[in-house]
Write an enzyme that holds these catalytic residues in place. Structure first.
Site, PDB file in Angstrom:
ATOM      1  N   HIS A  13      41.962  40.209  40.026  1.00 42.94           N
ATOM      2  CA  HIS A  13      42.453  41.467  39.440  1.00 42.94           C
ATOM      3  C   HIS A  13      41.030  42.173  38.650  1.00 42.94           C
ATOM      4  O   HIS A  13      40.063  41.431  38.413  1.00 42.94           O
ATOM      5  CB  HIS A  13      43.427  40.875  38.792  1.00 42.94           C
ATOM      6  CG  HIS A  13      43.173  40.352  37.242  1.00 42.94           C
ATOM      7  ND1 HIS A  13      42.905  40.783  36.157  1.00 42.94           N
ATOM      8  CD2 HIS A  13      43.507  38.947  36.886  1.00 42.94           C
ATOM      9  CE1 HIS A  13      42.567  39.878  34.992  1.00 42.94           C
ATOM     10  NE2 HIS A  13      42.709  38.881  35.950  1.00 42.94           N
ATOM     11  N   ASP A  69      41.944  44.851  36.581  1.00 43.33           N
ATOM     12  CA  ASP A  69      42.210  44.844  35.100  1.00 43.33           C
ATOM     13  C   ASP A  69      41.751  44.259  34.229  1.00 43.33           C
ATOM     14  O   ASP A  69      41.389  42.914  34.156  1.00 43.33           O
ATOM     15  CB  ASP A  69      43.155  45.133  34.479  1.00 43.33           C
ATOM     16  CG  ASP A  69      44.676  44.509  35.097  1.00 43.33           C
ATOM     17  OD1 ASP A  69      44.227  43.578  36.132  1.00 43.33           O
ATOM     18  OD2 ASP A  69      45.571  43.732  34.027  1.00 43.33           O
ATOM     19  N   ASP A  73      36.817  37.687  32.486  1.00 43.84           N
ATOM     20  CA  ASP A  73      38.746  36.936  33.302  1.00 43.84           C
ATOM     21  C   ASP A  73      38.857  38.551  33.539  1.00 43.84           C
ATOM     22  O   ASP A  73      39.483  39.845  32.788  1.00 43.84           O
ATOM     23  CB  ASP A  73      39.121  36.699  31.790  1.00 43.84           C
ATOM     24  CG  ASP A  73      40.611  36.991  32.125  1.00 43.84           C
ATOM     25  OD1 ASP A  73      40.811  37.227  34.132  1.00 43.84           O
ATOM     26  OD2 ASP A  73      41.194  37.296  31.735  1.00 43.84           O
ATOM     27  N   GLU A  87      46.959  43.617  36.250  1.00 44.07           N
ATOM     28  CA  GLU A  87      47.641  41.889  36.407  1.00 44.07           C
ATOM     29  C   GLU A  87      48.152  41.909  35.142  1.00 44.07           C
ATOM     30  O   GLU A  87      49.286  41.027  34.333  1.00 44.07           O
ATOM     31  CB  GLU A  87      46.327  41.127  36.923  1.00 44.07           C
ATOM     32  CG  GLU A  87      46.624  39.903  37.209  1.00 44.07           C
ATOM     33  CD  GLU A  87      46.324  38.846  35.676  1.00 44.07           C
ATOM     34  OE1 GLU A  87      47.596  37.634  35.754  1.00 44.07           O
ATOM     35  OE2 GLU A  87      45.990  38.842  34.988  1.00 44.07           O
ATOM     36  N   GLU A  88      47.078  42.024  33.867  1.00 46.67           N
ATOM     37  CA  GLU A  88      46.944  41.494  32.692  1.00 46.67           C
ATOM     38  C   GLU A  88      47.933  42.340  32.209  1.00 46.67           C
ATOM     39  O   GLU A  88      48.651  41.680  31.205  1.00 46.67           O
ATOM     40  CB  GLU A  88      46.552  41.584  31.769  1.00 46.67           C
ATOM     41  CG  GLU A  88      44.393  41.846  31.869  1.00 46.67           C
ATOM     42  CD  GLU A  88      44.519  40.177  32.195  1.00 46.67           C
ATOM     43  OE1 GLU A  88      45.255  39.226  31.569  1.00 46.67           O
ATOM     44  OE2 GLU A  88      43.536  39.107  32.013  1.00 46.67           O
ATOM     45  N   ASP A  95      41.423  32.995  38.951  1.00 39.02           N
ATOM     46  CA  ASP A  95      41.491  33.530  37.460  1.00 39.02           C
ATOM     47  C   ASP A  95      41.879  33.219  37.376  1.00 39.02           C
ATOM     48  O   ASP A  95      42.573  33.174  35.699  1.00 39.02           O
ATOM     49  CB  ASP A  95      43.091  34.285  38.035  1.00 39.02           C
ATOM     50  CG  ASP A  95      43.281  35.733  36.643  1.00 39.02           C
ATOM     51  OD1 ASP A  95      42.045  35.735  35.539  1.00 39.02           O
ATOM     52  OD2 ASP A  95      44.379  36.114  36.829  1.00 39.02           O
ATOM     53  N   HIS A 153      39.929  37.385  26.508  1.00 35.78           N
ATOM     54  CA  HIS A 153      40.860  37.611  26.348  1.00 35.78           C
ATOM     55  C   HIS A 153      40.328  37.572  24.191  1.00 35.78           C
ATOM     56  O   HIS A 153      41.108  38.114  23.076  1.00 35.78           O
ATOM     57  CB  HIS A 153      42.520  37.293  26.133  1.00 35.78           C
ATOM     58  CG  HIS A 153      43.152  37.447  26.958  1.00 35.78           C
ATOM     59  ND1 HIS A 153      44.175  37.687  27.489  1.00 35.78           N
ATOM     60  CD2 HIS A 153      42.195  37.527  28.405  1.00 35.78           C
ATOM     61  CE1 HIS A 153      44.290  37.931  28.756  1.00 35.78           C
ATOM     62  NE2 HIS A 153      43.034  38.015  29.533  1.00 35.78           N
TER      63      HIS A 153
END
Lengths: 347, 368
Positions: free
Chosen positions: B76, B78, B106, B138-139, B162, B343
């Site tokens: 992904h 984003d 990530d 995705e997030e 991922d 994150h």
């Protein structure tokens, strides 16, 4: 701009014989185009246009939607006709010096002659066009008037291609085989590469662009190895010049005794001496000049008659024009991302 | 001949792509970067997901021809916030951010690995056809994968790059998830003059939450209420309160049972207070579990060993694009990429993990 001089010449008139529609060779205003024409493929906008030396638009080539990521242009010095390679429409198109369409390889209705072509080179001895037909793993020889003269098979994802301006032989960067191959320009019909091979160099990973010398030698660059090699007419290594990070395009300038290299990552244009021999870890030792601080240069073209070097500076949306000393003569701006170019001085 | 990934170039690509701002629905610059790198090598197309989700870019699909059955590789584009102005640095073998942003490994580590894979693919022998799907958003709910144009996808199995586990790990099972929004309706009244006339919606919500079974329900089921809001002023009995929560389970029947339990507690709390409640459930994603002989599991096992890794299979606790792909009938597993502390602004990835990830991608592309 000078619109006074007619541009018809014998070869162009002859070319018209196979055209379905061939009017006067004019720009957008309807007047004949004269003087230097700079062909630029603006990739994000998928358009091809002709500009004069001052950067004025002479003609937007083709109709809307004709191109989708055009990636290679070359001109036939004799009459200024230009060939354009288009990756996504799977077409090769030929235009007159004024930008009028002369020929195109078949599209969907004709079964697509080429698939994802990536480069082409016009033989200055014949006007024929050699195409790196990457998706079909072959190289094509197209006649000046459009027929297919040869399909040379046995490549694996061919990339750069360059026709020898004197003998007409052709250098091919055979990316998938990690080889630089020289084939005879006389290849005809459906023929495997081994049958027409003049020489093969396998000493460099990931060959990308190639350029042919008038004396039968070849030049090739590798994005992976960050170097440029000079090859004998039989494809033996004569010189190796390193220090590049991502050399992506080459152009030979016979009168200047130079080979121009653009490096997309280092953002430079280097003029290597054509007579270089031996191994050099850094291009600086064998360059007559180096222009730095370019933004992602993707293509270089040497107009040997006019003594001009054109650089497609994709990252800045410019076309830079230099003289043979590396002095900047002009900057043509306003492009989205020029990725390929060629020039013809017209006289 | 087997083309190798260039380590120096891989690291450079990762730094370049990590520096591009691109939270969910704002991936345009990331998509343009990938296109500029690959569009002259292989056909690159962009679908209409951007329009569907009100983003500025769609999913990118890169189609690389080859021999045999096509496989789909997914990453992904984003990242989560804060991701503006990411400045990478390398210390003690780790790539990390300057500390005031996430790193974005990530999932930009995977993006970089797949870009490098595509650039080297022409020189790989016995390579199967590859499709690289770079998804958006995705997030923020797997939105890109949910709105992808699957008519253009031919891959018979997928590898979603991922997971935060190290390269060599693969997530072969993941829970399904249902999201709940419950709105409690009471009656407003002056809290000091006539509180008897009011029905406190916040108290209703609190009662419901207090009786719900939350946290870890069993080894494969979880429940949570993560947001609560309501009320207007301290001197007004609140007439409205809202809670948002989720249920996850690897077992669809347990998922359904816990959804029913939460429904019941909400309704009961509302009824006991004399108010009412509206309940809205949204399916976030569907669970999956692949057998050990499922095609992507079997290929992963062979490829990991070819790349010098001991394959390890785990069950995940979160959703990914693999949930969407499995629900669409494309058997998919999630590949460990080795990002640490994702994150967070402490996120980092070992340069060695990045290299191993690229080697694993190459092995997946070329291992028989």
């Amino acid at each position: 701009m000078n619109f006074s001089k007619p541009v018809y010449i014998a070869a162009f008139a002859a070319a018209c014989c196979f055209l379905t529609a061939c009017g006067p060779d004019t720009g957008g205003a309807g007047a004949p185009i004269t003087g230097t024409r700079i062909w630029v493929a603006d990739q994000p906008d998928s358009k091809v246009a002709i500009y004069d030396e001052g950067g004025s638009l002479l003609k937007l080539v083709g109709r809307f939607g004709m191109f989708n990521k055009p990636n290679s242009i070359d001109v036939y010095e004799y009459d200024g006709a230009a060939w354009v390679c288009d990756f996504y429409t799977n077409r090769i198109r030929k235009f007159s010096a004024g930008g009028n369409p002369l020929y195109a390889t078949p599209g969907q209705e004709g079964g697509f002659l080429v698939r994802n072509p990536v480069a082409l080179s016009v033989s200055q001895s014949s006007g024929e066009c050699w195409v790196s037909d990457r998706g079909n793993h072959r190289v094509l020889r197209l006649g000046a008037e459009g027929g297919v003269l040869a399909r040379v098979t046995g490549f694996r994802y061919p990339r750069g291609i360059s026709a020898d301006p004197a003998a007409g032989d052709v250098w091919v960067a055979d990316e998938g085989n990690d080889a630089v191959v020289k084939i005879a320009g006389t290849a005809s019909g459906d023929v495997p590469v081994a049958a027409v091979e003049v020489g093969r160099f396998t000493g460099m990973e990931n060959p990308w662009a190639v350029a042919a010398d008038a004396d039968g030698k070849g030049w090739a660059c590798s994005r992976e190895a960050g170097r440029v090699v000079k090859l004998s007419p039989q494809a033996a290594e004569l010189a190796s010049v390193g220090g590049f990070a991502n050399p992506v395009a080459l152009a030979v300038d016979e009168p200047a005794g130079a080979v121009y290299v653009v490096d997309a990552e280092k953002g430079l244009l280097a003029a290597l001496r054509r007579n270089v021999t031996g191994t050099h870890k850094d291009y600086g030792a064998v360059a007559t000049f180096v222009v730095r601080n370019l933004a992602k240069p993707e293509d270089v073209f040497a107009d040997e008659n006019a003594g001009r070097i054109y650089v497609a500076e994709m990252g800045a949306g410019n076309v830079r024009v230099y003289d043979r000393d590396g002095e900047l003569i002009n900057t043509l701006g306003g492009f989205s991302g020029p990725g390929a170019l060629a020039a013809w001085d017209g006289d | 001949m087997k083309a190798k990934i260039n380590r120096r170039k891989l690291l450079r690509t990762f730094k370049e792509v990590a520096a591009i701002y691109g939270p969910g629905k704002r991936e345009r610059d990331v998509a343009d970067y990938i296109s500029s790198r690959l569009e002259r090598l292989w056909p690159v197309s962009e679908d209409g997901a951007g329009d569907a989700i009100d983003g500025d870019a769609g999913n990118l699909l890169v189609q690389i021809e080859g021999e045999g059955e096509p496989v789909l590789f997914v990453a992904h584009m984003d990242t989560v916030e804060p991701c503006a102005g990411v400045k990478t640095k390398v210390e003690d073998g780790y790539v990390m951010s300057g500390g005031d942003t996430i790193l974005g490994a990530d999932d930009r580590a995977a993006v970089a690995a797949l870009v490098e894979l595509a650039e080297a693919a022409a020189r790989m022998r016995a390579r199967r056809p590859l499709e690289l799907l770079f998804t958006v958003a995705e997030e923020i709910g797997l939105l890109g994968a949910k709105h992808a144009d699957y008519a253009a996808v031919t891959g018979k199995m997928a590898f979603v790059f991922d997971a935060s586990e190290p390269p060599g790990f693969a997530v072969v099972a993941a829970p399904g998830s249902e999201l709940v929004t419950a709105t409690f309706h009471g009656r407003a009244a002056h809290a000091g003059i006539e509180p008897e006339k009011g029905i406190n919606a916040i108290k209703m919500a609190a009662s419901a939450v207090a009786t719900m079974r939350l946290g870890r329900i069993d080894h494969e089921t979880t429940g949570n209420v993560g947001l609560i809001s309501g009320g207007r002023a301290t001197n007004i009995i609140p007439e409205r309160a809202e809670i948002k929560g989720e249920v996850r389970s690897h077992d669809p029947s347990k998922l359904a049972a816990h959804v029913a339990h939460i429904n019941e507690e909400i309704k009961k709390a509302a009824a006991e207070s004399g108010g009412d409640a509206e309940i809205s459930w949204t399916q976030a994603y569907v669970s999956y579990r692949l057998d050990e002989d499922a095609p992507p599991v079997a290929l992963f096992r062979r490829a990991a060993r070819a790349a010098g890794l001991e394959p390890k299979f785990v069950a995940g606790g979160g959703g990914s694009d693999a949930n969407v792909l499995n629900a669409r009938g494309i058997p998919s597993i999630v590949i460990g990429c080795g990002m640490e502390n994702p994150h967070t602004t402490d996120e980092r990835i070992a340069a060695a993990s990045l290299e191993k990830l690229a080697e694993l991608a190459t092995a997946l592309a070329t291992t028989a």
